[in-house]
Write a protein that holds these residues in place. Sequence first.
Motif, mmCIF file in Angstrom:
data_model
loop_
_atom_site.group_PDB
_atom_site.id
_atom_site.type_symbol
_atom_site.label_atom_id
_atom_site.label_comp_id
_atom_site.label_asym_id
_atom_site.label_seq_id
_atom_site.Cartn_x
_atom_site.Cartn_y
_atom_site.Cartn_z
ATOM 1 N N HIS A 68 0.844 -1.199 0.000
ATOM 2 C CA HIS A 68 0.000 0.000 0.000
ATOM 3 C C HIS A 68 0.883 1.253 0.000
ATOM 4 O O HIS A 68 0.668 2.176 -0.793
ATOM 5 C CB HIS A 68 -0.915 -0.023 1.231
ATOM 6 N N HIS A 102 1.927 4.431 -2.957
ATOM 7 C CA HIS A 102 2.053 5.888 -2.780
ATOM 8 C C HIS A 102 3.381 6.407 -3.357
ATOM 9 O O HIS A 102 3.434 7.495 -3.923
ATOM 10 C CB HIS A 102 1.925 6.284 -1.311
ATOM 11 N N TYR A 118 -10.287 11.033 4.051
ATOM 12 C CA TYR A 118 -9.124 10.164 3.868
ATOM 13 C C TYR A 118 -9.409 9.054 2.857
ATOM 14 O O TYR A 118 -8.710 8.916 1.854
ATOM 15 C CB TYR A 118 -8.705 9.581 5.220
ATOM 16 N N GLU A 150 -5.640 7.386 -2.009
ATOM 17 C CA GLU A 150 -5.980 6.269 -1.120
ATOM 18 C C GLU A 150 -6.915 5.277 -1.819
ATOM 19 O O GLU A 150 -6.799 4.066 -1.614
ATOM 20 C CB GLU A 150 -6.622 6.772 0.174
HETATM 21 ZN ZN ZN Z 1 -2.510 5.165 1.946
#
Ligand code: ZN
Length: 145
Positions: free
Chosen positions: A58, A62, A98, A104
């Motif tokens: 994850h 990013h 978020y 995300e």
């Molecule tokens: Zn994240």
Amino acid sequence: MVRRPGKYTSINVRTSRFLPPKGYFAITFFGRVLIHRRNAGLWEKQKATRSGRILLHHEWIHVKQAVSTHNSWFCFYLRYIYFYLKNKPLRHGTQFAYYANPFEMEAYAHENDLDYARTEPAEGWREYAKLTVEEKYSRFLENII
Ligand SMILES: [Zn+2]
């Protein structure tokens, strides 16, 4: 030393006294994963497991997203904050702001596919960024995101 996102070939993990804030397990901070000291023991147990690999993946997504934003941490974080604020956290809540952040959304959608964005920049966030806040909010209320 902070290197450009494209210079990273793997992700490394550090513990921190300050980051991430309470409620978050890990944060990508200029190409490093930071785990709060209070969770260091938990991470030691988790890191060799599939869920540990998914967590690192994850965060790796990013890094590859930052490659897609002109290979610049500054552009990545500026956009990240912009997307967060665009989700109106004061009106819709910080959790929505978020999870409905396009960066995300892409990372959560692909974190289980450990081959995703292994070498290529991660560009899937661009599609999520086309959704309106209202579209995302109704998906959020239906537990789709
Ligand atoms: Zn994240």
